[in-house]
Write a protein that holds these residues in place. Structure first.
Motif, PDB file in Angstrom:
ATOM      1  N   ALA A  83      11.483  37.920  84.398  1.00 52.04           N
ATOM      2  CA  ALA A  83      12.172  38.781  85.348  1.00 52.04           C
ATOM      3  C   ALA A  83      12.773  40.101  85.053  1.00 52.04           C
ATOM      4  O   ALA A  83      12.322  40.987  85.673  1.00 52.04           O
ATOM      5  N   ARG A  84      13.344  40.087  83.772  1.00 53.38           N
ATOM      6  CA  ARG A  84      13.921  41.556  83.536  1.00 53.38           C
ATOM      7  C   ARG A  84      12.748  42.365  83.054  1.00 53.38           C
ATOM      8  O   ARG A  84      12.681  43.296  83.246  1.00 53.38           O
ATOM      9  N   ILE A  85      11.547  41.895  82.239  1.00 51.76           N
ATOM     10  CA  ILE A  85      10.393  42.391  82.174  1.00 51.76           C
ATOM     11  C   ILE A  85       9.884  43.017  83.207  1.00 51.76           C
ATOM     12  O   ILE A  85       9.588  44.337  83.327  1.00 51.76           O
ATOM     13  N   GLU A  86       9.708  42.301  84.277  1.00 50.25           N
ATOM     14  CA  GLU A  86       9.104  42.822  85.461  1.00 50.25           C
ATOM     15  C   GLU A  86      10.016  43.834  86.378  1.00 50.25           C
ATOM     16  O   GLU A  86       9.325  44.768  86.517  1.00 50.25           O
TER      17      GLU A  86
ATOM     18  N   GLU B 134       9.375  47.069  84.118  1.00 53.14           N
ATOM     19  CA  GLU B 134       8.190  47.394  84.083  1.00 53.14           C
ATOM     20  C   GLU B 134       8.129  48.258  85.565  1.00 53.14           C
ATOM     21  O   GLU B 134       7.623  49.245  85.847  1.00 53.14           O
ATOM     22  N   ALA B 135       8.491  47.800  86.514  1.00 55.46           N
ATOM     23  CA  ALA B 135       8.780  48.231  87.992  1.00 55.46           C
ATOM     24  C   ALA B 135       9.474  49.783  87.789  1.00 55.46           C
ATOM     25  O   ALA B 135       9.116  50.797  88.418  1.00 55.46           O
TER      26      ALA B 135
ATOM     27  N   LYS C 293       8.572  55.792  87.449  1.00 53.15           N
ATOM     28  CA  LYS C 293       8.540  57.089  86.701  1.00 53.15           C
ATOM     29  C   LYS C 293       7.400  57.624  86.312  1.00 53.15           C
ATOM     30  O   LYS C 293       7.069  58.732  86.201  1.00 53.15           O
ATOM     31  N   ALA C 294       6.458  56.466  85.876  1.00 49.90           N
ATOM     32  CA  ALA C 294       5.194  56.995  85.145  1.00 49.90           C
ATOM     33  C   ALA C 294       4.407  57.624  86.513  1.00 49.90           C
ATOM     34  O   ALA C 294       3.752  58.549  86.346  1.00 49.90           O
ATOM     35  N   LYS C 295       4.630  57.247  87.715  1.00 47.70           N
ATOM     36  CA  LYS C 295       3.895  57.568  88.674  1.00 47.70           C
ATOM     37  C   LYS C 295       4.299  58.998  89.070  1.00 47.70           C
ATOM     38  O   LYS C 295       3.514  59.785  89.512  1.00 47.70           O
ATOM     39  N   VAL C 296       5.655  59.279  89.104  1.00 42.26           N
ATOM     40  CA  VAL C 296       6.265  60.425  89.226  1.00 42.26           C
ATOM     41  C   VAL C 296       5.593  61.530  88.530  1.00 42.26           C
ATOM     42  O   VAL C 296       5.333  62.709  88.741  1.00 42.26           O
ATOM     43  N   GLU C 297       5.662  61.172  87.133  1.00 38.84           N
ATOM     44  CA  GLU C 297       5.240  62.188  86.009  1.00 38.84           C
ATOM     45  C   GLU C 297       3.656  62.635  86.116  1.00 38.84           C
ATOM     46  O   GLU C 297       3.392  63.473  85.997  1.00 38.84           O
ATOM     47  N   THR C 298       2.867  61.443  86.655  1.00 35.75           N
ATOM     48  CA  THR C 298       1.583  61.796  86.682  1.00 35.75           C
ATOM     49  C   THR C 298       1.227  62.758  88.078  1.00 35.75           C
ATOM     50  O   THR C 298       0.301  63.478  88.064  1.00 35.75           O
ATOM     51  N   ALA C 299       2.102  62.653  89.141  1.00 34.12           N
ATOM     52  CA  ALA C 299       1.913  63.137  90.381  1.00 34.12           C
ATOM     53  C   ALA C 299       2.317  64.749  90.008  1.00 34.12           C
ATOM     54  O   ALA C 299       1.650  65.510  90.652  1.00 34.12           O
ATOM     55  N   ALA C 300       3.146  65.114  89.086  1.00 36.55           N
ATOM     56  CA  ALA C 300       3.297  66.564  89.209  1.00 36.55           C
ATOM     57  C   ALA C 300       2.360  67.149  88.395  1.00 36.55           C
ATOM     58  O   ALA C 300       1.766  66.653  87.326  1.00 36.55           O
ATOM     59  N   GLU C 301       1.854  68.361  88.874  1.00 38.48           N
ATOM     60  CA  GLU C 301       0.940  69.168  88.007  1.00 38.48           C
ATOM     61  C   GLU C 301       1.616  69.717  86.775  1.00 38.48           C
ATOM     62  O   GLU C 301       2.571  70.276  86.650  1.00 38.48           O
TER      63      GLU C 301
END
Length: 101
Positions: free
Chosen positions: A72-75, A78-79, A84-92
């Protein structure tokens, strides 16, 4: 003659008591030998004792609970990290000027 009958009955009763005592002794001896033989066979078969089984069962239960908590902690991490990973890839990425100009 009454005296003879009483003595005969007394003697028979004493013999029966002695026989019952011997029978109890034989039974105790048989129980002891049977128990020793059964324990020897179980040791040779390497059978787990009940106390050991219960201890390992409890350890497995605790390990499962800990495993579920860690999962549960890992999930959750990861969530959190996935957002954060989605936010970083969304920025140009910043544009760089061409080298020749």
């Amino acid at each position: 003659m009454t005296q003879t009958n009483n003595r005969l009955f007394d003697e028979m009763a004493r013999l029966m008591n002695d026989a019952a005592g011997v029978a109890q002794g034989v039974r105790r001896e048989f129980d002891t030998l049977f128990r020793a033989q059964a324990e020897r066979i179980l040791r040779e078969l390497d059978v787990v004792q009940r106390e050991e089984f219960e201890a390992v069962k409890e350890m497995a239960r605790l390990a499962r609970e800990e495993n579920e908590a860690l999962k549960a902690r890992i999930e959750a991490l990861e969530a959190k990290g996935g957002k954060k990973a989605k936010v970083e890839t969304a920025a140009e990425p910043p544009s760089t000027p061409p080298l020749g100009k």
